[in-house]
Design an enzyme around this catalytic site. Sequence first.
Site, PDB file in Angstrom:
ATOM      1  N   GLY A 152      -1.259  -4.126  -5.966  1.00 20.76           N
ATOM      2  CA  GLY A 152       0.081  -4.634  -6.253  1.00 20.76           C
ATOM      3  C   GLY A 152       0.051  -5.585  -7.426  1.00 20.76           C
ATOM      4  N   ASP A 186      -2.992   3.487  -4.989  1.00 16.28           N
ATOM      5  CA  ASP A 186      -1.960   3.528  -3.958  1.00 16.28           C
ATOM      6  C   ASP A 186      -2.598   3.092  -2.644  1.00 16.28           C
ATOM      7  OD1 ASP A 186       0.009   4.065  -2.126  1.00 16.28           O
ATOM      8  OD2 ASP A 186       0.382   6.120  -2.805  1.00 16.28           O
ATOM      9  N   TYR A 199       9.627  -6.828   6.687  1.00 16.39           N
ATOM     10  CA  TYR A 199       8.655  -7.497   5.814  1.00 16.39           C
ATOM     11  C   TYR A 199       7.758  -8.416   6.650  1.00 16.39           C
ATOM     12  CZ  TYR A 199       7.082 -10.593   2.012  1.00 16.39           C
ATOM     13  OH  TYR A 199       6.347 -11.332   1.125  1.00 16.39           O
TER      14      TYR A 199
END
Length: 321
Positions: free
Chosen positions: A47, A91, A136
């Site tokens: 990320g 990924d 989240y």
Amino acid sequence: MFRKCVTTLVQNTFCSGTSTPIIKEICQRSIHNTTGLLRPPKILITGGLGQLGTECAKLLRAQYGSENVILSDIIKPNQAAVESGPYIFADILDFKGLQKIVVDHRVDWLIHFSALLSAVGEQNVPLAIQRPRTIYGVSKVHAELIGEYYYHKFGLDFRCLRFPGVISSDPPGGGTTDYAVAIFHEALRTGKYTCYLKPNTRLPMMYIEDCLRALHEFMCAPDDKLKRRVYNVTAMSFTPEELVECLSKYVPNLHVNYKPDNRQLIADSWPQVFDDSEARRDWNWQHKYDLNNLVDFMVKDVQENYINAVNGSDTRATIKI
């Protein structure tokens, strides 16, 4: 908000003194290779093209060398990211692909920033996954629990930080606390801002430099100092109206409207104050930036790197830096 860094250290390490322009008087960790010689850790950041990843890569590359810090994400990097150091496509949903990257590049530290921010995650629940009040938050709990399990079961050096709202000059990316970033961009450009939270909504926050310093100090902390694998870190708590009051020193005619939307419900489910006493006790975490310092640095940073970059070198008449 409450961004998380999950750090996995996969080899034996120790610390020695060093410093960087951002981090002062903290330890540097080296890795024993098979020949007994010392080498810097090989680090993979997932990320990596988000708010924290790019700045974290700059810090660690200055510390350990550009070639030892691999930035990764699932989107095409800009030219600056490509030129700054190694970048690969990774990924995190592709387990075998991630395994191959770790083995091929001999990764020692894996810093996991991949996530959907709170407000974005609520719009795409299947993509995010979790049990608090938002998807989240739920997925973060899952990561903590599985990491602690692997630490106790297999001895994996799993470390996780819970961050509050992290504030930097980068344009906002979809978090519930991003009003505290967006207001600087809008106020310095137009003198106006419409806030999606109520004026008295108190939330914990920290400046990005404190955030990254906490990350590196935690990574370098001796394992025998850590009484747990997951820690909170924070610096301050404030409301939108308190931020507006401080920012008004630089934008005297600042006009703010409050129009709460669905993000208010997310904010209401979060704590107003983050307790990081265990981090301060166990590995001596100390923040440097309070609200006034944060506003001072944010105004200068946004003005110089965003406002002036678009408008030329002229500074708006309403701004006092």
